[in-house]
Scaffold this motif. Structure first.
Motif, mmCIF file in Angstrom:
data_model
loop_
_atom_site.group_PDB
_atom_site.id
_atom_site.type_symbol
_atom_site.label_atom_id
_atom_site.label_comp_id
_atom_site.label_asym_id
_atom_site.label_seq_id
_atom_site.Cartn_x
_atom_site.Cartn_y
_atom_site.Cartn_z
ATOM 1 N N ALA A 115 0.831 -1.204 0.000
ATOM 2 C CA ALA A 115 0.000 0.000 0.000
ATOM 3 C C ALA A 115 0.867 1.256 0.000
ATOM 4 O O ALA A 115 0.571 2.228 -0.688
ATOM 5 C CB ALA A 115 -0.923 -0.009 1.213
ATOM 6 N N LEU A 116 1.955 1.219 0.747
ATOM 7 C CA LEU A 116 2.777 2.420 0.898
ATOM 8 C C LEU A 116 3.702 2.650 -0.295
ATOM 9 O O LEU A 116 4.255 3.733 -0.450
ATOM 10 C CB LEU A 116 3.610 2.330 2.172
ATOM 11 N N SER A 117 3.882 1.633 -1.124
ATOM 12 C CA SER A 117 4.793 1.833 -2.251
ATOM 13 C C SER A 117 4.056 1.983 -3.575
ATOM 14 O O SER A 117 4.551 2.614 -4.495
ATOM 15 C CB SER A 117 5.784 0.670 -2.348
ATOM 16 N N LYS A 118 2.858 1.435 -3.693
ATOM 17 C CA LYS A 118 2.206 1.408 -4.994
ATOM 18 C C LYS A 118 0.889 2.179 -5.077
ATOM 19 O O LYS A 118 0.270 2.212 -6.131
ATOM 20 C CB LYS A 118 1.966 -0.055 -5.411
ATOM 21 N N TYR A 119 0.419 2.724 -3.968
ATOM 22 C CA TYR A 119 -0.830 3.483 -4.018
ATOM 23 C C TYR A 119 -0.583 4.937 -3.654
ATOM 24 O O TYR A 119 0.258 5.235 -2.805
ATOM 25 C CB TYR A 119 -1.876 2.913 -3.041
ATOM 26 N N GLU A 120 -1.316 5.798 -4.299
ATOM 27 C CA GLU A 120 -1.339 7.198 -3.892
ATOM 28 C C GLU A 120 -2.633 7.386 -3.123
ATOM 29 O O GLU A 120 -3.702 7.162 -3.675
ATOM 30 C CB GLU A 120 -1.380 8.109 -5.126
ATOM 31 N N PHE A 121 -2.570 7.772 -1.893
ATOM 32 C CA PHE A 121 -3.819 8.035 -1.182
ATOM 33 C C PHE A 121 -3.576 9.053 -0.089
ATOM 34 O O PHE A 121 -2.442 9.277 0.337
ATOM 35 C CB PHE A 121 -4.414 6.757 -0.593
ATOM 36 N N LYS A 122 -4.675 9.636 0.336
ATOM 37 C CA LYS A 122 -4.582 10.637 1.390
ATOM 38 C C LYS A 122 -4.125 9.946 2.662
ATOM 39 O O LYS A 122 -4.580 8.856 2.989
ATOM 40 C CB LYS A 122 -5.960 11.286 1.610
ATOM 41 N N GLY A 123 -3.206 10.559 3.365
ATOM 42 C CA GLY A 123 -2.764 9.986 4.623
ATOM 43 C C GLY A 123 -1.627 9.008 4.471
ATOM 44 O O GLY A 123 -1.236 8.353 5.425
ATOM 45 N N ARG A 124 -1.101 8.877 3.250
ATOM 46 C CA ARG A 124 0.007 7.951 3.084
ATOM 47 C C ARG A 124 1.228 8.433 3.856
ATOM 48 O O ARG A 124 1.895 7.666 4.528
ATOM 49 C CB ARG A 124 0.350 7.806 1.596
ATOM 50 N N ASN A 125 1.483 9.724 3.757
ATOM 51 C CA ASN A 125 2.637 10.263 4.473
ATOM 52 C C ASN A 125 2.456 10.156 5.974
ATOM 53 O O ASN A 125 3.406 9.892 6.702
ATOM 54 C CB ASN A 125 2.876 11.720 4.064
ATOM 55 N N ALA A 126 1.205 10.347 6.415
ATOM 56 C CA ALA A 126 0.937 10.208 7.850
ATOM 57 C C ALA A 126 1.235 8.787 8.296
ATOM 58 O O ALA A 126 1.863 8.571 9.340
ATOM 59 C CB ALA A 126 -0.518 10.573 8.148
ATOM 60 N N ALA A 127 0.804 7.817 7.503
ATOM 61 C CA ALA A 127 1.046 6.418 7.842
ATOM 62 C C ALA A 127 2.546 6.137 7.908
ATOM 63 O O ALA A 127 3.022 5.469 8.832
ATOM 64 C CB ALA A 127 0.380 5.509 6.823
ATOM 65 N N MET A 128 3.280 6.686 6.924
ATOM 66 C CA MET A 128 4.730 6.488 6.933
ATOM 67 C C MET A 128 5.344 7.066 8.198
ATOM 68 O O MET A 128 6.245 6.486 8.798
ATOM 69 C CB MET A 128 5.353 7.185 5.716
#
Lengths: 364, 350, 351
Positions: free
Chosen positions: B171-184
């Motif tokens: 999910a963190l490498s292949k999807y663009e979604f809101k909150g991805r940076n927050a998850a990282m």
């Protein structure tokens, strides 16, 4: 088999617009080539049609059905990618079967379709190898095979030949043309190489900066480019352009003062030309002849490329570079003075905005 | 032999010995002894009987004094080589010792007691491996249970780690979604919070959800490793997106893309993470020590530490079980060491 | 490669399938089945929620576990440190404000741990400080020397690298027990020292030696990891730099100070911070080796937290939480330094 219609298609990433108001209708069985310089949006347009990118405006119809919200998987299209995108961990056979298995097809039918495609593309001798063990040309065939077995509504090909060497590219190009003749399915092909576009297409779509510049058959584009960009893009080598100001415009011809001050009279006329307008003359290198006596315009030879069957002359005249291709072999060396004859040439006139002006007179 | 010599003395340029060459080889040979020596010594010791373990100075190989059955004596007697007054030596069995004098008999003629000064006799010894050090803990104590618990924790935690972390990495490498940076960021932040900082509240959470004294209480808190997510994500970023596009065109669902395209292609990174995870989970100590308070739930590490902390330490069993505990790690070391070292050098830092 | 004859053949690869492949295929069959079964509901989920929903699905398990076992504990830890009593569950604990911290910091003389109310905390803090200083300095030095030696033109370099890496894989319990066995009275160390005229000594009953042993054993156990990272850094230094320096006739010592060390510095900094972070948390192997003794000579911070929160009667979870938060603050600072160093390195690499 099916038609594809795009109306007012828009695509933007945030504030960056990459496609503006694309309108295009592709007939069933047509071979359409999107061509343009890199970054013109042709690949994005293809991915929009494929369903890999969501449009931000406009409507997309496949076989008359609006498919804006239909996922890539359900549009019934197949795509051949630039890098081929073969699954590296699967054999050729598994690569071909993957899409069919996903749609829940019976094993027997899958095998039959794969067999048929393998025979057609002559890839049956390496069906159990992995992509890593294949040459570039072989991978290319497998990538096409993976599309064929799907029996798609339309084939989408994204620069499929760009990773092949020159020789293979020519032969594969011919094979793709043959394939289209045989399958008679709609194909949309993206390339930046205008030769590929000219040789393959029923119709070419020339794109620049997210807009369609012109749509037409290869010869239409060659003979009557809609604007200076298309004129320069289609045809190799590029068309010569001479910029200047109109001094006189009659029904027999037009006289132009080039930017270095010298005058040039050409036997084309346009009712849209007024004295004092800035115009650009366009002449294809192949249409220039070597003139004798006082005919034509004087030019200095800068470089000569003798190709045997024809001679490419890099000349300088009117303060700019001119390219001429003349048949046969000429004994010319750099520094010689020659005369370039434009009388027999189809000459294009473009206005200050680059749009082609309707001309009459000595036309092809 | 010539080969070995050439190998050992190979030097830059083939010139004479420079002092740095000497330092190099002293350091390397010293390192070999210091790094491997202790484990080898432990392994040798683990085959010794308690009597041999108590000996000082210790012998390297496990020796026992030979015993013999002599008529007229119930128990087997220990054999000694005794120096006789006439200067000859004779093999005798010791009946008992009184002060500095040993009462001995000739096994062939058991009727007559011979008195020998204990300084004049040497035990007759043979090499014998005290394999009961290994069999007894397994048959009489709970070590089979400990071993099973350790295996269960290691295998289960590793499997869950691989699945959960690879899903997140996908999910963190292949999807663009809101909150991805927050998850990282959240995952990054957890790097800063080692177990020792959250021992107390973690324990209360585990108790609240009823996982105290439960192997799952050991497994669950460890499976979402930030390191794992990072290793896998870095690797997945190198998989071309066109492959995913191709799969989408091939009517694959996102889940299929994950397990039929991404997972097989991430296999090398998954292997590295699996090896790491096995070593980590096998070696875990503090957390199992806190969560597991019932003997039948102990992992090998906890069991070992509890046994070694008891008042009368039975070293012969402890040593043997330490060797058993070491085995999987040594196997990993022998066969997969290359994977780990390149894994650390390649992804541990960059 | 034998070409497969019939285009109508089965979908499984035949000509190239080795027995190993088949075995693997057989082992993976149930996995394929389970994954296949999961596909149907997930396809429905994808249809309903789109790609965003799938991203959520893939991320959820990890985030759930993170949230429950890392984020939630951090919050609870703070609450714990502000409450008192012996109860485990928050609802039964009374709010005491900063009392726990006050208790930790209640000292007559901060230079003497014995004058503090929580003398064990201060002793452990003192021990941990000296442990960190000694262990990190000596270990980085040893790792650096080893890495430099391994970076020379060496036959069988990977073998030697493996030699130093071996203890890294051993469990702390095994490490502790190995050295406890070696350092005991009838142990290998006394045996080795015997020829040099040393009397057998019970090393771990001696305060100074026990502390030294804790430092030494933890260096032994961890230096291989740092050696590996430093070696990778050394090998990343381009060979032509050394060759250029040699052409200039630079002395080896100067090459080390002017080329090797500056270029290795980014790696060295990261390694130092990583080692610091690890050293602050020291527990497992020392706990097995010495149990914190003799006396409190090897009592470190983590063991103090563990014993205050779990072993002492009555358990004092609030005090343990307060101590762990203080330790967490130190670690956060160290980690931020590490991230800063890492980012600076990356920026340098890009330039």
């Amino acid at each position: 088999m099916g038609s594809i219609t795009l109306t007012n298609i828009q695509k933007a990433y945030g504030a960056v617009h990459v496609l503006h108001d694309i309108n295009l209708s592709i007939e069933e069985g047509e071979f359409v080539v999107f061509v343009g310089p890199s970054g013109c949006g042709k690949s994005t347009l293809l991915r929009v049609i494929a369903g890999l990118e969501k449009v931000t405006g406009g409507d997309l119809f496949i076989k008359g059905e609006r498919v804006n919200d239909v996922s890539a998987a359900d549009r019934g299209l197949a795509m051949v990618f630039q890098s081929y995108a073969l699954y590296p961990h699967m054999t050729v056979r598994q690569n071909l079967a993957f899409g069919l298995e996903n749609s829940g097809m019976a094993k027997a039918e899958i095998a039959e379709r794969i067999g048929e495609a393998a025979r057609m593309l002559e890839i049956d001798s390496y069906m159990d190898r992995r992509p890593g063990q294949l040459s570039g040309g072989q991978r290319q065939r497998v990538a096409i095979g993976r599309a064929i077995v799907r029996r798609p509504t339309a084939f989408l090909l994204d620069e499929p030949l760009s990773n092949l060497d020159a020789e293979l590219r020519v032969s594969t190009r011919a094979e793709i043309a043959a394939l289209h003749a045989r399958l008679k399915s709609t194909m949309i092909y993206v390339t930046h190489d205008q030769v590929e576009a000219m040789t393959l297409a029923n119709r070419i779509v020339v794109m620049r900066a997210g807009r369609i510049e012109q749509v037409g058959t290869p010869l239409d584009l060659y003979n009557a480019p809609a604007n200076r960009f298309v004129a320069g893009f289609i045809g190799a080598p590029h068309m010569n352009f001479i910029e200047g100001e109109v001094l006189g415009a009659t029904a027999d011809g037009t006289t132009i003062r080039a930017d270095d001050g010298s005058l040039i009279a050409v036997p084309v006329a346009s009712t849209e030309v007024r004295v004092g307008d800035r115009v650009t003359l366009g002449i294809r290198p192949q249409h220039i002849a070597l003139a004798t006596g006082t005919a034509g315009i004087e030019a200095k030879v800068r470089m000569v490329e003798a190709l045997g069957s024809e001679t490419v002359i890099h000349a300088e005249t009117l303060g700019q570079k001119m390219l001429a291709i003349v048949p046969g072999q000429r004994l010319l060396t750099s520094g010689d003075t020659i005369r370039l004859g434009l009388d027999a040439a189809p000459i294009h006139l473009f206005d200050a905005a680059g749009l082609r002006l309707a001309t009459s007179g000595a036309q092809h | 032999m010539g080969n070995a010599r050439g190998f050992l003395t190979r030097r830059k340029g083939g010139k004479g010995w420079h002092w740095t060459d000497i330092v190099t080889w002293v350091w390397l040979i010293g390192g070999l002894i210091v790094m491997f020596g202790p484990a080898v010594w432990l392994t040798f010791s683990s085959f010794k009987t308690p009597a041999a373990l108590a000996e000082f100075p210790p012998s390297i190989l496990p020796y026992v004094t030979q015993q013999v059955k002599v008529d007229g004596y119930e128990k087997p007697l220990a054999l000694f080589e005794a120096k006789m007054p006439d200067g000859s030596t004779q093999v005798l069995a010791e009946v008992r010792r009184v002060g500095i004098v040993a009462q001995m008999v000739d096994p062939k003629a058991p009727g007559q007691i011979i008195r020998v000064n204990i300084a004049d006799r040497q035990p007759v010894r043979e090499i014998a491996f005290a394999t009961e050090n290994y069999t007894k803990p397994f048959t009489q104590f709970d070590f089979v249970q400990y071993l099973w618990n350790s295996v269960f924790v290691t295998v289960t935690a590793t499997l869950i780690t691989l699945i959960v972390n690879s899903m997140a990495a996908f999910a963190l490498s292949k999807y663009e979604f809101k909150g991805r940076n927050a998850a990282m960021l959240v995952i990054l932040a957890t790097l800063m919070v080692p177990l020792s900082v959250i021992l107390v509240p973690l324990y209360s959470i585990i108790s609240t959800v009823g996982l105290f004294n439960n192997l799952w209480g050991v497994i669950l808190p460890t499976v979402a490793t930030p390191t794992g997510v990072f290793i896998l994500r870095q690797y997945m970023l190198t998989i071309p997106d066109e492959l995913i596009d191709a799969a989408r065109m091939d009517k694959a669902s996102e889940w299929q893309i994950y397990w039929r395209i991404i997972l097989p292609l991430t296999a090398p990174a998954l292997a590295v993470l699996a090896i790491f995870s096995v070593v980590w989970r096998w070696n875990d100590f503090l957390w199992p020590l806190i969560v597991l308070s019932r003997r039948e739930l102990y992992t090998l590490q906890v069991g070992l530490s509890i046994y070694s902390g008891e008042l009368n330490v039975q070293w012969h069993y402890i040593l043997a079980m330490t060797v058993v505990t070491m085995i999987p790690v040594v196997l990993v070391f022998i066969f997969l060491q290359r994977f780990i070292t390149t894994g650390i050098a390649g992804s541990g830092l960059k | 490669m034998a070409p497969s004859g019939s285009p109508k053949g089965s979908l499984e690869p035949k000509a190239s399938a080795s027995p190993m492949d088949r075995l693997a295929g057989l082992a993976l069959a149930p996995v394929h089945l389970i994954m296949g079964l999961a596909d149907k509901p997930l396809r429905a989920w994808q249809k309903r929620t789109g790609i965003g929903g799938m991203a959520l699905f893939f991320l959820a398990p990890n985030m759930l576990i993170f949230g429950m076992f890392v984020l939630l504990p951090i919050v609870i830890n703070i609450v714990y440190s502000l409450t008192g009593g012996t109860a485990l569950f928050l609802s039964e604990r009374s709010f005491v404000g900063l009392d726990q911290y006050r208790q930790l910091f209640n000292c007559a003389n901060y230079l003497d741990a014995m004058t503090c109310q929580e003398d064990a905390f201060w002793t452990s803090l003192d021990n941990t400080f000296w442990f960190v200083v000694l262990q990190v300095t000596l270990m980085i030095l040893a790792s650096l020397i080893t890495a430099l030696i391994l970076n020379r033109e060496l036959a069988a370099r990977s073998f030697w690298r493996a030699v130093f890496f071996f203890p890294v894989l051993l469990s702390p319990v095994v490490v502790g027990l190995i050295w406890k066995w070696i350092l005991q009275r009838q142990g290998l160390l006394n045996f080795t020292l015997l020829p040099f005229g040393f009397e057998p000594h019970t090393w771990l009953s001696d305060r100074g030696f026990a502390f030294g042993a804790a430092v030494g054993v933890s260096i032994w156990a961890h230096m291989g990891f740092y050696t590996l990272i430093l070696l990778a850094g050394l090998q990343a230094i381009p060979k032509d730099l050394y060759e250029a320096a040699q052409m200039d006739g630079t002395r080896p010592a100067r090459i080390f100070w002017r080329i090797t060390l500056p270029l290795l510095m980014p790696n060295l900094l990261v390694v130092v911070v990583l080692a610091l972070i690890k050293a602050v948390q020291v527990f497992d192997e020392v706990f097995i080796l010495t149990g914190g003794g003799p006396g409190t000579s090897t009592l470190f911070l983590t063991q103090y937290i563990y014993e205050t929160g779990f072993v002492s009667q009555p358990r004092n979870a609030g005090l343990a939480a307060a101590a762990s938060i203080l330790m967490g603050l130190v670690l956060v600072v160290l980690t931020l330094i590490q991230l800063g160093v890492g980012r600076k390195n990356e920026a340098k690499g890009k330039r």
